[in-house]
Design a protein around this motif. Structure first.
Motif, PDB file in Angstrom:
ATOM      1  N   GLN A  81      44.173  40.277  44.806  1.00 19.18           N
ATOM      2  CA  GLN A  81      43.683  40.548  46.161  1.00 19.18           C
ATOM      3  C   GLN A  81      43.104  39.257  46.737  1.00 19.18           C
ATOM      4  O   GLN A  81      42.074  38.809  46.243  1.00 19.18           O
ATOM      5  N   ASP A  86      44.806  42.645  39.585  1.00 19.32           N
ATOM      6  CA  ASP A  86      43.861  43.715  39.917  1.00 19.32           C
ATOM      7  C   ASP A  86      44.568  45.029  40.258  1.00 19.32           C
ATOM      8  O   ASP A  86      44.387  46.021  39.584  1.00 19.32           O
ATOM      9  N   VAL A  87      45.378  45.013  41.308  1.00 24.52           N
ATOM     10  CA  VAL A  87      46.072  46.240  41.696  1.00 24.52           C
ATOM     11  C   VAL A  87      47.563  45.925  41.749  1.00 24.52           C
ATOM     12  O   VAL A  87      47.962  44.788  41.515  1.00 24.52           O
ATOM     13  N   ILE A  88      48.374  46.943  42.081  1.00 30.74           N
ATOM     14  CA  ILE A  88      49.810  46.691  42.159  1.00 30.74           C
ATOM     15  C   ILE A  88      50.117  45.908  43.438  1.00 30.74           C
ATOM     16  O   ILE A  88      49.621  46.227  44.515  1.00 30.74           O
ATOM     17  N   CYS A 135      47.993  46.885  48.873  1.00 31.80           N
ATOM     18  CA  CYS A 135      47.056  46.438  47.847  1.00 31.80           C
ATOM     19  C   CYS A 135      45.647  46.331  48.385  1.00 31.80           C
ATOM     20  O   CYS A 135      44.757  45.842  47.701  1.00 31.80           O
ATOM     21  N   PRO A 195      47.025  53.990  41.591  1.00 29.20           N
ATOM     22  CA  PRO A 195      46.008  53.174  40.955  1.00 29.20           C
ATOM     23  C   PRO A 195      46.645  51.825  40.606  1.00 29.20           C
ATOM     24  O   PRO A 195      47.862  51.738  40.573  1.00 29.20           O
ATOM     25  N   PRO A 196      45.904  50.820  40.306  1.00 28.73           N
ATOM     26  CA  PRO A 196      44.444  50.701  40.293  1.00 28.73           C
ATOM     27  C   PRO A 196      43.786  50.663  41.676  1.00 28.73           C
ATOM     28  O   PRO A 196      42.574  50.765  41.751  1.00 28.73           O
ATOM     29  N   LEU A 197      44.565  50.535  42.759  1.00 23.98           N
ATOM     30  CA  LEU A 197      43.906  50.487  44.064  1.00 23.98           C
ATOM     31  C   LEU A 197      43.062  51.735  44.284  1.00 23.98           C
ATOM     32  O   LEU A 197      41.904  51.660  44.686  1.00 23.98           O
ATOM     33  N   LEU A 248      39.827  51.677  42.597  1.00 18.85           N
ATOM     34  CA  LEU A 248      38.786  50.791  43.113  1.00 18.85           C
ATOM     35  C   LEU A 248      38.145  51.309  44.386  1.00 18.85           C
ATOM     36  O   LEU A 248      37.074  50.846  44.767  1.00 18.85           O
TER      37      LEU A 248
END
Ligand code: HEM
Ligand code: CU
Ligand code: CU
Lengths: 346, 604
Positions: free
Chosen positions: A170, A233-235, A287, B172-174, B177
């Motif tokens: 991010q 962190d995220v996709i 994201c 996820p993971p968004l 969070l």
């Protein structure tokens, strides 16, 4: 203020329409003769007008936007994807035109007329078998073509590929190149990530030493390139629209995509007559807040230029002083490797 | 059970005497905690319309952002104060919240609950000849779980850190969070699933057990078949979604890591081990794909019925229609990973899903051809409901065909998560299902409210919506082919994407016009409930099915006397010189069933 005005106008127009509708229905009702035939004729004619104008607009729009959709593919497999696209377009295009015309035309032609009898036609096996088999054959053809291409595109990359790593976080991409040895150093795990080790490189791996981080993607034309895709962190999703490359960046797993660029940025600029043209990297998976800002420029150069560019980069380890810093800590953690590295660095 | 019976007999007797009824039914039992399937249907419908307005309004706001990124939205501050930056622009987080809520509300609350909830409840007992659902109590609970889900979702719009912002897919993971909005979203949808499962069980049981005498399965209208399979799909797939959600809730609240691996968020290391978000994607799409058929099947059923009634011609290929719904039902469970071709899934697995995905186009194509054959040589009354039904078929063709591009994994590499997908599913699911819903409401409005909707208004609404929908979504194909990604707050940063700025302005303007006309439709709906022209005859469209054998305003229990018996299939239109033959009319001596009718000598 203008916005408020626009809203007011819209509301006013709606109220007027509402009134018109109410009175016209009311008049019909008062007169007592609901002219079902006339109504169906008017609506049926409108359907035909819609059909004709719709097709004209459609054709116009194709010419208007020609060259902007499916921009010239800049990779070898891109041509394969576009070939499949055009094939699908050909068959679906036929079905689209024929079915839409029949639908609207029948609605118009067989609209209500007083005293006319509809045709009692509940079933016809021959017809039904025909329109099951024909789509099935066409689809089989598309599947075979599609999967042949799919296996070609997702096959293992050739041995002489150039590998680089793109890590999504991010909201930026971190790009790591292997340096002179052509080997990306291993990752030690996300727990090693720090301001001086952006993706958690394993400094104990000798091939880490000459890896460098790049601001933008630079690649040689005509060489197979494999992107090793990671997420922090995220996709995210690694997307190069001009190259027809897309692959998700998924935390916890490594994904890969290989392709062969077929045209340099300079050639493309000339072709398009647009000196400001750039290939771009985008993120294609939501994201978070900055999803729409994860841009990098992709520059395709000749192999010679690429070589020069690689040689001009400073290894990341050197930039962050990885080996000097590590020495003392490493000795404690793992005496042997630490000493070996020490020796190597000196 | 005995309880149910007594209430039923009780109200049944009352149906004769309205004045008497008023004594027993107060406002609460009649309109709120009602167990009458017809009233529950209206509750679903009106709640659905409420959410449709909110969801559509959200889309206008985010379209403003895309069309006019520099517009000063501070005049919206009273409604959405803290989501505007000081200079009156939309905050990116709120943009994400808007698209998330728009998707969630329209897919689940409007096109699932609002569509299935309304028509399954309204039509199943009326069309199969039952006095109510198998379990009216469960039916009431189904609505109230939906209501609870609605309240929670509504509340989430107002909490400080805003509603969910992870897209309707909530990967996820968004989604791990995100803040409290996400918690409420998960909670709300869990209750929503409870509602769907209760409703679905009830629909299936009712259809299997409570058909009137003579109503064999193959004498049921296609609406019932469609609603039946919709319920089956929902019952088999929604629980998987809840399983997926529960694991996500565990990850968010209990520190597990089903979907999480070692992460670095904002420079902070989160020690999460080696879970996988791909697992969530599988669980989500195992529902997510069947869900799109949950949305479209009821609309398909309605359209089959409306086209046949108004063309005064039998549905062409009734059995083929039933078997294609069955095929779609089965295949819809075998295609989910076509949403994941570029997720990093094994390419060989992907190729299996290509196969099944393109296979599902066959039954879809059969249905389209059959609808066209249904109106061929009919005598088509182009009433508003017929127009909507024709709009449905047109939209379904356009959107279904783009599915053939997307189902081909090779092509999907370029198109995945671009505006091409947005175009595809809005046309094939969004607009088409809405057209099915409008067709159904106009067709059954006389039965629901004893009045007609205003026709001129409906025509205006139809034309603006049809033209508008094509103008909005068609150009999105072009953007998607060029690679413009969906869910972007702005395209400014990219040369390749910002070239479509003009198109975005155009689309936004059309969106506003179309939105205004949806409000017109809502006005028509509520106006007609109270002021519409009264229905005089009990069978205004000349239909054959059982709901039109009830009184104009059927009471609780539906038929004042005996439930009628059924002797024939529901599509005997223009047979042997009769314009329509109700299902309650016995077969004549020597009359042939529809499937025995000899093929006509000449077909044109
Ligand atoms: C004719 C057969 C169809 C095929 C082959 C097909 C294929 C696909 C494929 C492959 C995708 C995934 C694209 C991607 O994300 O990369 C997709 C997305 C979608 N399709 Fe279809 N589709 C068909 C019909 C339908 C129907 C009938 C509906 C709904 C009624 C529908 C609703 C959707 C939705 C909602 C999405 C997007 C979900 C999302 O990513 O948010 N499709 N379709
Ligand atoms: Cu992103
Ligand atoms: Cu799907």
């Amino acid at each position: 203020m203008t916005a408020l005005l626009i809203i007011l106008v819209i509301v006013l127009v709606l109220v007027v329409l509402l009134q018109i509708a109410l009175t016209s229905d009311f008049i019909n009702f008062i007169k007592g003769d609901d002219d079902e035939e006339g109504r169906s004729k008017f609506q049926g004619s409108m359907l035909m007008v819609f059909l004709v104008i719709g097709f004209i607009t459609l054709i116009w729009s194709i010419f208007y936007f020609k060259g902007r959709f499916l921009p010239e593919p800049a990779s070898e497999h891109g041509h394969l994807i576009d070939m499949n696209f055009n094939l699908a377009l050909f068959f679906t295009g036929i079905v689209f035109v024929v079915t839409q015309i029949l639908l609207f035309y029948f609605a118009y032609k067989y609209r209500y007329r007083k005293g006319r009898k509809a045709f009692y036609f509940p079933e016809n096996n021959k017809l039904e078998v025909a329109w099951t088999i024909v789509p099935a054959i066409v689809l089989t053809f598309l599947i075979v073509k599609g999967l042949t291409s799919w296996y070609a595109i997702t096959s293992d990359a050739p041995e002489d590929k150039i590998v680089f790593e793109a890590t999504g976080k991010q909201f930026a991409w971190v790009l790591r190149y292997p340096g002179a040895d052509g080997e990306l150093g291993a990752l030690a795990g996300r727990d090693k990530v720090s301001p001086t080790n952006e993706v958690g490189i394993d400094w104990n791996d000798p091939s880490s030493k000459d890896d460098f981080l790049a601001n933008d993607i630079v690649l040689p034309v005509g060489k197979p390139v494999e992107v090793k895709i990671e997420a922090m962190d995220v996709i995210h999703s690694f997307f190069l629209p001009h190259f027809r490359v897309k692959m998700d960046a998924v935390p916890g797993i490594t994904t890969r995509f290989w392709f062969v660029p077929t045209i340099t940025t300079a050639e493309m600029r000339e072709k398009l007559g647009d000196p400001g043209f750039n290939f771009e990297l985008a993120c294609a998976e939501l994201c978070g807040r900055g999803h729409s800002s994860m841009r990098k420029v992709v520059t395709i150069v000749t192999p010679e230029e690429y070589q020069k560019w690689v040689e001009a980069q400073t290894p990341y380890s050197q930039l962050v002083g990885a080996y000097e810093q590590k020495t003392s800590r490493q000795t404690a953690e793992n005496a042997n490797v630490g000493t070996a590295l020490n020796a190597e660095i000196n | 059970m005995s309880d149910v019976n007594t209430t039923m007999e009780h109200t049944h007797a009352e149906a004769h005497d309205h004045a008497h009824e008023a004594h027993h039914e107060n406002f609460f039992t009649k309109y709120l905690f009602t167990m009458d399937h017809k009233m529950i249907a209206k509750q679903f419908l009106i709640t659905g319309i409420f959410w449709a307005i909110i969801g559509a309004f959200f889309s206008v706001v985010f379209r403003l952002q895309l069309g006019f990124p520099d517009a000063d939205l501070s005049w919206l501050a009273p409604v959405m104060g803290r989501w505007l930056t000081p200079d009156g622009a939309l905050d990116p987080n709120f943009y994400n919240a808007l698209i998330t809520m728009h998707g969630t509300l329209l897919v689940f609350f409007v096109l699932t609950a609002g569509l299935s909830g309304t028509f399954a409840n309204f039509l199943i007992p009326l069309q199969i000849g039952a006095r109510d659902m198998a379990s009216p109590m469960m039916n009431m609970l189904s609505y109230w779980f939906f209501f609870l889900a609605s309240v929670i979702m509504f509340v989430s719009l107002f909490i400080p850190d805003g509603p969910a912002q992870g897209g309707w897919t909530a990967y996820p993971p968004l989604s791990y969070l995100l803040g409290h909005g996400m918690t409420l979203w998960l909670l709300s949808l869990t209750f929503f699933v409870a509602s769907t499962v209760l409703g679905g069980l009830n629909y299936i049981t009712t259809i299997l057990n409570m058909r009137t005498k003579g109503m064999s399965m193959f004498k049921m209208p296609l609406t019932i078949w469609a609603l039946f399979f919709t319920a089956v799909i929902g019952l088999l797939s929604f629980p998987v979604l809840v399983a997926g959600f529960i694991l996500l809730i565990f990850d968010r609240s209990l520190g597990t890591s089903f979907y999480l691996s070692d992460l670095v968020v904002n420079g902070q290391f989160l020690d999460k081990g080696t879970g996988s978000p791909i697992l969530y994607e599988h669980l989500f799409w195992f529902l997510g794909h069947p869900e799109v058929y949950i949305v479209i099947l009821p609309a398909m059923g309605i359209v089959s019925e409306v086209l046949s009634v108004n063309s005064k011609k039998p549905v062409f290929g009734y059995r083929a229609m039933v078997f294609s719904i069955l095929a779609i039902t089965i295949l819809s469970f075998l295609v989910w990973a076509h949403h994941m071709f570029v997720s990093g899934m094994n390419p060989f697995v992907g190729s299996i899903f290509v196969l099944f995905t393109l296979l599902i186009a066959v039954p879809s194509a059969i249905k389209v051809f059959n609808w066209i054959a249904t109106i061929w040589r009919g005598n088509i009354r182009l009433n508003p409901q017929t127009m909507y039904a024709i709009g449905f078929v047109s939209m379904f063709i356009s959107g279904g065909l783009t599915g053939i591009f997307l189902g081909n994994s090779t092509i999907d590499i370029q198109l995945h998560d671009t505006y091409f997908i947005v175009a595809h599913f809005h046309i094939v699911m969004g607009v088409a299902a809405f057209f099915g819903m409008f067709a159904g409401i106009h067709h059954w409005f006389p039965k629901m409210f004893g009045r007609y909707m205003n026709r001129s208004m409906a025509y205006m609404h139809f034309w603006v919506t049809l033209i508008g929908a094509y103008l909005i979504f068609w150009p999105m194909h072009y953007m998607g082919m060029a690679g413009v990604p969906r869910r972007y707050y702005t395209f400014d940063a990219f040369d390749a994407f910002s070239q479509f700025a003009g198109m975005n302005v155009f689309i936004t303007v059309v969106v506003m016009i179309v939105f205004a006309f949806q409000i017109l439709w809502v006005a028509n709906f509520f106006y007609s409930i109270f002021k519409g022209r009264k229905v005089k005859e009990s069978n205004p469209w000349g239909a054959t099915t059982l709901e039109w054998t009830t009184p104009v305003n059927p009471g609780h229990g539906n038929w004042p006397g005996e439930i009628p018996e059924v002797y024939r299939w529901p599509y005997d239109y223009n047979k042997n010189g009769h314009e329509f033959i109700p299902q309650t009319v016995p077969m004549e001596e020597g009359e042939l069933e529809h499937e025995e009718t000899p093929a006509p000598e000449k077909v044109s």
